[in-house]
Scaffold this active site. Sequence first.
Site, PDB file in Angstrom:
ATOM      1  N   SER A  18       0.694  -1.181  -0.055  1.00 47.05           N
ATOM      2  CA  SER A  18       0.080   0.043   0.081  1.00 47.05           C
ATOM      3  C   SER A  18       0.846   1.361   0.011  1.00 47.05           C
ATOM      4  CB  SER A  18      -0.840  -0.022   1.255  1.00 47.05           C
ATOM      5  OG  SER A  18      -1.550   1.217   1.398  1.00 47.05           O
ATOM      6  N   TYR A  73     -12.469  -5.697   5.324  1.00 45.85           N
ATOM      7  CA  TYR A  73     -13.053  -5.179   6.582  1.00 45.85           C
ATOM      8  C   TYR A  73     -14.034  -4.045   6.215  1.00 45.85           C
ATOM      9  CZ  TYR A  73      -9.540  -8.352   8.429  1.00 45.85           C
ATOM     10  OH  TYR A  73      -9.065  -9.362   9.001  1.00 45.85           O
ATOM     11  N   ARG A 164     -24.297 -11.271  -8.761  1.00 46.09           N
ATOM     12  CA  ARG A 164     -23.702 -10.180  -7.994  1.00 46.09           C
ATOM     13  C   ARG A 164     -23.933  -8.663  -8.592  1.00 46.09           C
ATOM     14  NH1 ARG A 164     -17.190 -10.358  -6.489  1.00 46.09           N
ATOM     15  NH2 ARG A 164     -16.938 -10.348  -8.878  1.00 46.09           N
TER      16      ARG A 164
END
Length: 284
Positions: A18, A73, A164
Amino acid sequence: MNHDSILLGLIGEDISLSRTPAMHEAEGLAQGAATVYRRIDTLTDRARGRSLQELLDAARSTGFNGLNITHPYKQAVLPLLDEVSEQAAQLGAVNTVVIGEDGRTSGHNTDVTGFARGLEEGLPDATMTTVVQVGAGGVGNAVAYSLVTHGVEQLQVADLDPARAQALADAINSAIGREAVHGIDARGVEEAIAAADGVVNATPMGMLAHPGTAFDTSCLTPHHWVGDVVYMPIETQLLKDARALGCRTLDGTRMAIHQAVDAFRLFTGLEPDVERMRATFLSL
């Protein structure tokens, strides 16, 4: 908040690459604040086995000013927060948590605002009547929500799993109160793209580990604009093909940079320097 020092973190899985930590640390330092941004990778020994609630509690007790939240998350964190912005609540996902001096947590989604700001910056006069988004997973929900709340009249979301795509469409339509999003099968998406004003790739296709394109780019013409959320590499095969065909393009760096810019502003109350954060991002 005290601007002499800033303590931030990123909670997620497999986050070693990241670029967000470097952008925040460099911008904080440039604004005169000693800034530490920690990776809290739940695949590592230090965080493995700890619940998301435990990680939030630890961040509060340690004095963190804020957290970025990434895969897997972004949805799970919502019910653990004291308050959530209307936008993040409608989307059902949070990527930025501000921790107040009293320990209260507030959730926001700067993926949405970051994509919108990047689109306005990179393609300010793009036609937005009809757009196709390829990919309904991952960051796709934030991109779709951003598109239909920032000018797109009709959005077709294509996915190899049509159910989806339709679930994403139903959720966003319910949140915004109009039928603006439609789920379609990614097989044969080229016909829909040919009739649209623009297309956004929200799949992993084009990443170093997933070379190629998510659709046959021969359907593109110079009237199309083409966006990609992938930023490693910046020059994806999709963007190469699109430019060769005369299309205007939007690379994935803009969303990645602007989500961090918006998060820094929320974390600190300071006004970030976009070009300085962009320079940090591109130097990595």
